[in-house]
Write a protein that holds these residues in place. Sequence first.
Motif, PDB file in Angstrom:
ATOM      1  N   ALA A   1       0.814  -1.093  -0.027  1.00  0.00           N
ATOM      2  CA  ALA A   1      -0.096   0.041  -0.070  1.00  0.00           C
ATOM      3  C   ALA A   1       0.984   1.373   0.059  1.00  0.00           C
ATOM      4  CB  ALA A   1      -1.008  -0.087   0.988  1.00  0.00           C
ATOM      5  N   CYS A   2       0.251   2.421  -0.628  1.00  0.00           N
ATOM      6  CA  CYS A   2       1.101   3.544  -0.743  1.00  0.00           C
ATOM      7  C   CYS A   2       0.676   4.444   0.331  1.00  0.00           C
ATOM      8  CB  CYS A   2       0.872   4.237  -2.044  1.00  0.00           C
ATOM      9  SG  CYS A   2       1.921   5.865  -2.251  1.00  0.00           S
ATOM     10  N   ALA A   3       1.521   4.956   1.232  1.00  0.00           N
ATOM     11  CA  ALA A   3       1.067   5.958   2.346  1.00  0.00           C
ATOM     12  C   ALA A   3       0.636   7.083   1.858  1.00  0.00           C
ATOM     13  CB  ALA A   3       2.272   6.154   3.336  1.00  0.00           C
ATOM     14  N   TYR A   4       0.953   7.402   0.802  1.00  0.00           N
ATOM     15  CA  TYR A   4       0.208   8.923   0.160  1.00  0.00           C
ATOM     16  C   TYR A   4      -1.136   8.714  -0.504  1.00  0.00           C
ATOM     17  CZ  TYR A   4       4.908  10.953   0.010  1.00  0.00           C
ATOM     18  OH  TYR A   4       5.954  11.716   0.623  1.00  0.00           O
ATOM     19  N   ALA A   5      -1.624   7.470  -0.352  1.00  0.00           N
ATOM     20  CA  ALA A   5      -2.917   7.430  -0.587  1.00  0.00           C
ATOM     21  C   ALA A   5      -4.141   8.109   0.321  1.00  0.00           C
ATOM     22  CB  ALA A   5      -3.602   5.949  -0.753  1.00  0.00           C
ATOM     23  N   THR A   6      -5.107   8.835  -0.306  1.00  0.00           N
ATOM     24  CA  THR A   6      -5.938   9.701   0.821  1.00  0.00           C
ATOM     25  C   THR A   6      -7.152   9.610   0.088  1.00  0.00           C
ATOM     26  OG1 THR A   6      -6.319  11.539   1.896  1.00  0.00           O
ATOM     27  CG2 THR A   6      -4.908  11.665  -0.147  1.00  0.00           C
ATOM     28  N   PRO A   7      -8.229   9.622   1.061  1.00  0.00           N
ATOM     29  CA  PRO A   7      -9.739   9.881   0.452  1.00  0.00           C
ATOM     30  C   PRO A   7      -9.884  11.154   0.203  1.00  0.00           C
ATOM     31  CG  PRO A   7      -9.729   9.313   2.781  1.00  0.00           C
ATOM     32  CD  PRO A   7      -8.434   9.098   2.235  1.00  0.00           C
ATOM     33  N   LEU A   8     -11.004  11.343  -0.602  1.00  0.00           N
ATOM     34  CA  LEU A   8     -11.423  12.720  -0.963  1.00  0.00           C
ATOM     35  C   LEU A   8     -11.993  13.680   0.274  1.00  0.00           C
ATOM     36  CD1 LEU A   8     -11.632  14.585  -3.406  1.00  0.00           C
ATOM     37  CD2 LEU A   8     -14.111  13.741  -3.649  1.00  0.00           C
ATOM     38  N   ALA A   9     -12.558  13.097   0.998  1.00  0.00           N
ATOM     39  CA  ALA A   9     -13.214  13.569   2.277  1.00  0.00           C
ATOM     40  C   ALA A   9     -12.176  13.836   3.380  1.00  0.00           C
ATOM     41  CB  ALA A   9     -14.407  12.610   3.157  1.00  0.00           C
ATOM     42  N   THR A  10     -10.929  13.486   3.326  1.00  0.00           N
ATOM     43  CA  THR A  10      -9.999  13.849   4.473  1.00  0.00           C
ATOM     44  C   THR A  10      -9.770  15.368   4.249  1.00  0.00           C
ATOM     45  OG1 THR A  10      -9.201  11.588   4.747  1.00  0.00           O
ATOM     46  CG2 THR A  10      -7.970  13.283   5.350  1.00  0.00           C
ATOM     47  N   ALA A  11      -9.768  16.349   5.255  1.00  0.00           N
ATOM     48  CA  ALA A  11      -9.357  17.432   5.056  1.00  0.00           C
ATOM     49  C   ALA A  11      -8.004  17.752   5.944  1.00  0.00           C
ATOM     50  CB  ALA A  11     -10.436  18.569   5.497  1.00  0.00           C
ATOM     51  N   PHE A  12      -7.411  19.098   5.894  1.00  0.00           N
ATOM     52  CA  PHE A  12      -6.391  19.307   6.706  1.00  0.00           C
ATOM     53  C   PHE A  12      -6.539  19.312   8.087  1.00  0.00           C
ATOM     54  CE2 PHE A  12      -4.161  23.200   8.455  1.00  0.00           C
ATOM     55  CZ  PHE A  12      -2.854  22.624   8.808  1.00  0.00           C
ATOM     56  N   ASN A  13      -5.724  18.707   8.906  1.00  0.00           N
ATOM     57  CA  ASN A  13      -6.158  18.340  10.309  1.00  0.00           C
ATOM     58  C   ASN A  13      -5.912  19.726  11.041  1.00  0.00           C
ATOM     59  OD1 ASN A  13      -3.295  18.469  10.802  1.00  0.00           O
ATOM     60  ND2 ASN A  13      -3.258  16.314  11.242  1.00  0.00           N
ATOM     61  N   GLY A  14      -5.441  20.800  10.798  1.00  0.00           N
ATOM     62  CA  GLY A  14      -5.248  22.106  11.562  1.00  0.00           C
ATOM     63  C   GLY A  14      -4.058  22.095  12.220  1.00  0.00           C
ATOM     64  N   ASN A  15      -3.134  21.360  11.974  1.00  0.00           N
ATOM     65  CA  ASN A  15      -1.766  21.235  12.637  1.00  0.00           C
ATOM     66  C   ASN A  15      -0.986  22.415  12.164  1.00  0.00           C
ATOM     67  OD1 ASN A  15       0.726  20.924  13.580  1.00  0.00           O
ATOM     68  ND2 ASN A  15       0.755  18.649  13.408  1.00  0.00           N
ATOM     69  N   ALA A  16      -0.531  23.620  12.618  1.00  0.00           N
ATOM     70  CA  ALA A  16      -0.157  24.712  12.217  1.00  0.00           C
ATOM     71  C   ALA A  16       1.211  24.561  11.810  1.00  0.00           C
ATOM     72  CB  ALA A  16      -0.076  25.813  13.528  1.00  0.00           C
ATOM     73  N   ALA A  17       1.974  23.473  12.415  1.00  0.00           N
ATOM     74  CA  ALA A  17       3.490  23.192  12.104  1.00  0.00           C
ATOM     75  C   ALA A  17       3.293  22.518  10.799  1.00  0.00           C
ATOM     76  CB  ALA A  17       4.071  22.219  13.013  1.00  0.00           C
ATOM     77  N   GLN A  18       2.339  21.963  10.015  1.00  0.00           N
ATOM     78  CA  GLN A  18       2.225  21.405   8.851  1.00  0.00           C
ATOM     79  C   GLN A  18       1.436  22.066   7.801  1.00  0.00           C
ATOM     80  OE1 GLN A  18       0.688  17.362   9.604  1.00  0.00           O
ATOM     81  NE2 GLN A  18       2.019  16.966  11.111  1.00  0.00           N
ATOM     82  N   ALA A  19       1.276  23.405   8.147  1.00  0.00           N
ATOM     83  CA  ALA A  19       0.463  24.160   7.097  1.00  0.00           C
ATOM     84  C   ALA A  19       1.299  24.525   6.037  1.00  0.00           C
ATOM     85  CB  ALA A  19       0.063  25.600   7.895  1.00  0.00           C
ATOM     86  N   CYS A  20       0.444  24.687   5.011  1.00  0.00           N
ATOM     87  CA  CYS A  20       1.103  25.222   3.640  1.00  0.00           C
ATOM     88  C   CYS A  20       2.259  26.070   3.587  1.00  0.00           C
ATOM     89  CB  CYS A  20      -0.035  25.626   2.687  1.00  0.00           C
ATOM     90  SG  CYS A  20       0.313  25.819   1.034  1.00  0.00           S
ATOM     91  N   GLY A  21       3.344  25.440   3.149  1.00  0.00           N
ATOM     92  CA  GLY A  21       4.599  26.399   2.900  1.00  0.00           C
ATOM     93  C   GLY A  21       5.543  26.300   4.285  1.00  0.00           C
ATOM     94  N   ARG A  22       5.298  25.575   5.406  1.00  0.00           N
ATOM     95  CA  ARG A  22       5.974  25.288   6.406  1.00  0.00           C
ATOM     96  C   ARG A  22       7.031  24.316   6.293  1.00  0.00           C
ATOM     97  NH1 ARG A  22       4.329  27.815  11.440  1.00  0.00           N
ATOM     98  NH2 ARG A  22       6.181  26.937  11.843  1.00  0.00           N
TER      99      ARG A  22
END
Length: 196
Positions: A87-108
Amino acid sequence: MSRKNFAKNGHRVLPKRSVHAQEGASLIEVLVAVVLLSFGIVGLAGLQFNGTKFNHSAYLRSQATSLAYDLVDRARANLNACPVGGACAYATPLATAFNGNAAQACGRPIAAANANAMAAIDVNQWKSCLENLLPGARGRVVLLGSAAGYVDQCGITHAAAGRQVLVVEVNWTDGRVAGGANRDCVVIRTEVRPLS
Protein backbone atom coordinates in the motif's frame (compact mmCIF):
# COMPACT_ATOMS: atom_id res chain seq x y z
CA MET A 1 -27.60 83.89 -65.70
CA SER A 2 -29.75 86.53 -64.20
CA ARG A 3 -28.39 89.74 -62.86
CA LYS A 4 -29.80 89.20 -59.35
CA ASN A 5 -27.23 86.42 -58.56
CA PHE A 6 -24.37 88.94 -58.68
CA ALA A 7 -23.43 91.57 -56.14
CA LYS A 8 -22.75 95.15 -57.14
CA ASN A 9 -19.01 94.49 -57.29
CA GLY A 10 -19.47 91.63 -59.78
CA HIS A 11 -18.91 88.67 -57.49
CA ARG A 12 -21.42 85.90 -57.53
CA VAL A 13 -23.78 85.70 -54.55
CA LEU A 14 -25.19 82.35 -53.50
CA PRO A 15 -28.88 82.25 -52.81
CA LYS A 16 -29.83 82.37 -49.12
CA ARG A 17 -30.99 79.09 -47.65
CA SER A 18 -33.66 78.82 -45.09
CA VAL A 19 -32.21 78.45 -41.60
CA HIS A 20 -35.17 76.31 -40.60
CA ALA A 21 -34.51 73.62 -43.26
CA GLN A 22 -31.55 72.10 -41.27
CA GLU A 23 -33.03 72.51 -37.81
CA GLY A 24 -32.83 69.24 -35.79
CA ALA A 25 -30.88 67.20 -38.32
CA SER A 26 -27.65 67.65 -36.38
CA LEU A 27 -29.34 66.66 -33.13
CA ILE A 28 -30.62 63.39 -34.65
CA GLU A 29 -27.19 62.60 -36.04
CA VAL A 30 -25.62 63.17 -32.62
CA LEU A 31 -28.23 60.95 -30.94
CA VAL A 32 -27.60 58.12 -33.44
CA ALA A 33 -23.85 58.43 -32.89
CA VAL A 34 -24.28 58.32 -29.09
CA VAL A 35 -26.51 55.23 -29.32
CA LEU A 36 -24.01 53.43 -31.56
CA LEU A 37 -21.14 54.40 -29.29
CA SER A 38 -23.02 53.15 -26.22
CA PHE A 39 -23.63 49.76 -27.90
CA GLY A 40 -19.91 49.54 -28.61
CA ILE A 41 -19.00 50.38 -25.02
CA VAL A 42 -21.45 47.80 -23.66
CA GLY A 43 -19.93 45.20 -26.01
CA LEU A 44 -16.40 46.04 -24.84
CA ALA A 45 -17.50 45.80 -21.21
CA GLY A 46 -18.90 42.32 -21.92
CA LEU A 47 -15.63 41.25 -23.54
CA GLN A 48 -13.68 42.58 -20.56
CA PHE A 49 -15.94 40.73 -18.12
CA ASN A 50 -15.61 37.42 -20.00
CA GLY A 51 -11.86 37.87 -20.32
CA THR A 52 -11.52 38.38 -16.58
CA LYS A 53 -13.76 35.38 -15.86
CA PHE A 54 -11.80 33.02 -18.11
CA ASN A 55 -8.47 34.38 -16.88
CA HIS A 56 -9.39 33.60 -13.26
CA SER A 57 -10.58 30.10 -14.20
CA ALA A 58 -7.27 29.47 -15.96
CA TYR A 59 -5.41 30.72 -12.89
CA LEU A 60 -7.30 28.28 -10.64
CA ARG A 61 -6.63 25.41 -13.06
CA SER A 62 -2.90 26.17 -13.14
CA GLN A 63 -2.83 26.28 -9.32
CA ALA A 64 -4.61 22.90 -9.16
CA THR A 65 -2.22 21.36 -11.69
CA SER A 66 0.78 22.67 -9.79
CA LEU A 67 -0.56 21.26 -6.51
CA ALA A 68 -1.26 17.86 -8.09
CA TYR A 69 2.30 17.67 -9.44
CA ASP A 70 3.58 18.81 -6.04
CA LEU A 71 2.15 15.70 -4.39
CA VAL A 72 3.50 13.48 -7.18
CA ASP A 73 6.97 14.95 -6.60
CA ARG A 74 6.66 14.39 -2.85
CA ALA A 75 5.75 10.73 -3.43
CA ARG A 76 8.66 10.22 -5.81
CA ALA A 77 11.03 11.81 -3.30
CA ASN A 78 9.82 9.38 -0.63
CA LEU A 79 9.66 6.04 -2.48
CA ASN A 80 9.90 4.01 0.75
CA ALA A 81 6.34 5.15 1.58
CA CYS A 82 5.08 3.34 -1.55
CA PRO A 83 6.78 -0.07 -1.44
CA VAL A 84 6.50 -2.29 -4.50
CA GLY A 85 3.51 -4.58 -4.09
CA GLY A 86 2.34 -2.80 -0.93
CA ALA A 87 0.00 0.00 0.00
CA CYS A 88 1.11 3.55 -0.66
CA ALA A 89 1.10 5.87 2.37
CA TYR A 90 0.26 8.78 0.06
CA ALA A 91 -3.18 7.35 -0.78
CA THR A 92 -5.86 9.56 0.74
CA PRO A 93 -9.65 9.75 0.40
CA LEU A 94 -11.45 12.79 -0.94
CA ALA A 95 -13.25 13.50 2.33
CA THR A 96 -10.08 13.89 4.40
CA ALA A 97 -9.30 17.54 5.14
CA PHE A 98 -6.32 19.38 6.62
CA ASN A 99 -6.19 18.56 10.32
CA GLY A 100 -5.32 22.09 11.45
CA ASN A 101 -1.78 21.34 12.67
CA ALA A 102 -0.09 24.75 12.28
CA ALA A 103 3.37 23.15 12.06
CA GLN A 104 2.21 21.33 8.90
CA ALA A 105 0.44 24.28 7.26
CA CYS A 106 1.05 25.12 3.64
CA GLY A 107 4.57 26.40 3.03
CA ARG A 108 6.03 25.38 6.39
CA PRO A 109 9.22 23.28 6.49
CA ILE A 110 8.53 19.71 7.56
CA ALA A 111 10.50 16.69 8.75
CA ALA A 112 9.64 13.19 9.96
CA ALA A 113 11.29 10.18 11.54
CA ASN A 114 10.35 7.64 8.86
CA ALA A 115 8.90 7.35 5.35
CA ASN A 116 5.28 6.68 6.37
CA ALA A 117 5.26 9.56 8.86
CA MET A 118 6.71 11.82 6.17
CA ALA A 119 3.98 10.72 3.75
CA ALA A 120 1.27 11.50 6.33
CA ILE A 121 2.76 14.98 6.91
CA ASP A 122 3.14 15.53 3.14
CA VAL A 123 -0.52 14.65 2.53
CA ASN A 124 -1.69 16.83 5.41
CA GLN A 125 0.36 19.79 4.19
CA TRP A 126 -0.90 19.20 0.62
CA LYS A 127 -4.50 19.29 1.88
CA SER A 128 -3.67 22.58 3.65
CA CYS A 129 -2.33 24.07 0.41
CA LEU A 130 -5.43 22.92 -1.48
CA GLU A 131 -7.72 24.57 1.06
CA ASN A 132 -5.70 27.81 1.09
CA LEU A 133 -5.12 28.27 -2.63
CA LEU A 134 -8.33 26.96 -4.25
CA PRO A 135 -11.93 27.74 -3.28
CA GLY A 136 -13.70 24.69 -1.85
CA ALA A 137 -10.82 22.41 -2.87
CA ARG A 138 -10.62 18.70 -2.15
CA GLY A 139 -7.98 16.19 -3.12
CA ARG A 140 -7.69 12.44 -3.47
CA VAL A 141 -4.75 10.14 -4.17
CA VAL A 142 -5.32 6.57 -5.36
CA LEU A 143 -2.76 3.87 -6.05
CA LEU A 144 -4.04 1.86 -9.00
CA GLY A 145 -4.00 -1.86 -8.56
CA SER A 146 -3.53 -4.51 -11.20
CA ALA A 147 -6.97 -6.08 -10.62
CA ALA A 148 -9.51 -3.44 -11.62
CA GLY A 149 -9.86 -0.06 -13.31
CA TYR A 150 -10.80 3.14 -11.56
CA VAL A 151 -13.12 6.04 -12.45
CA ASP A 152 -11.94 9.37 -11.04
CA GLN A 153 -14.02 12.36 -9.99
CA CYS A 154 -13.70 13.95 -13.45
CA GLY A 155 -15.28 10.86 -15.00
CA ILE A 156 -12.09 9.50 -16.57
CA THR A 157 -11.68 5.73 -16.48
CA HIS A 158 -8.17 4.53 -15.66
CA ALA A 159 -7.31 0.99 -16.73
CA ALA A 160 -5.69 -1.35 -14.26
CA ALA A 161 -1.94 -0.91 -14.14
CA GLY A 162 0.75 -3.53 -14.01
CA ARG A 163 3.08 -1.06 -12.32
CA GLN A 164 2.63 1.33 -9.39
CA VAL A 165 0.52 4.17 -10.78
CA LEU A 166 -0.70 7.09 -8.68
CA VAL A 167 -3.79 9.02 -9.68
CA VAL A 168 -3.83 12.46 -8.04
CA GLU A 169 -7.16 14.27 -8.22
CA VAL A 170 -7.92 17.88 -7.30
CA ASN A 171 -11.33 19.49 -7.56
CA TRP A 172 -12.51 22.94 -6.53
CA THR A 173 -15.46 25.28 -6.74
CA ASP A 174 -15.43 27.56 -9.76
CA GLY A 175 -18.58 29.64 -10.09
CA ARG A 176 -17.33 30.85 -13.46
CA VAL A 177 -17.56 27.44 -15.14
CA ALA A 178 -20.18 27.53 -17.88
CA GLY A 179 -23.09 25.14 -18.12
CA GLY A 180 -24.27 25.43 -14.54
CA ALA A 181 -21.58 23.12 -13.12
CA ASN A 182 -19.66 24.80 -10.37
CA ARG A 183 -16.88 22.25 -9.81
CA ASP A 184 -13.80 21.86 -11.92
CA CYS A 185 -11.12 19.19 -11.65
CA VAL A 186 -7.59 18.20 -12.59
CA VAL A 187 -6.33 14.62 -12.64
CA ILE A 188 -2.68 13.59 -12.91
CA ARG A 189 -1.81 9.95 -13.56
CA THR A 190 1.82 8.97 -13.16
CA GLU A 191 4.04 6.05 -12.31
CA VAL A 192 5.57 6.16 -8.86
CA ARG A 193 8.73 4.48 -10.14
CA PRO A 194 9.35 5.42 -13.78
CA LEU A 195 10.92 2.82 -16.02
CA SER A 196 14.61 2.52 -15.37
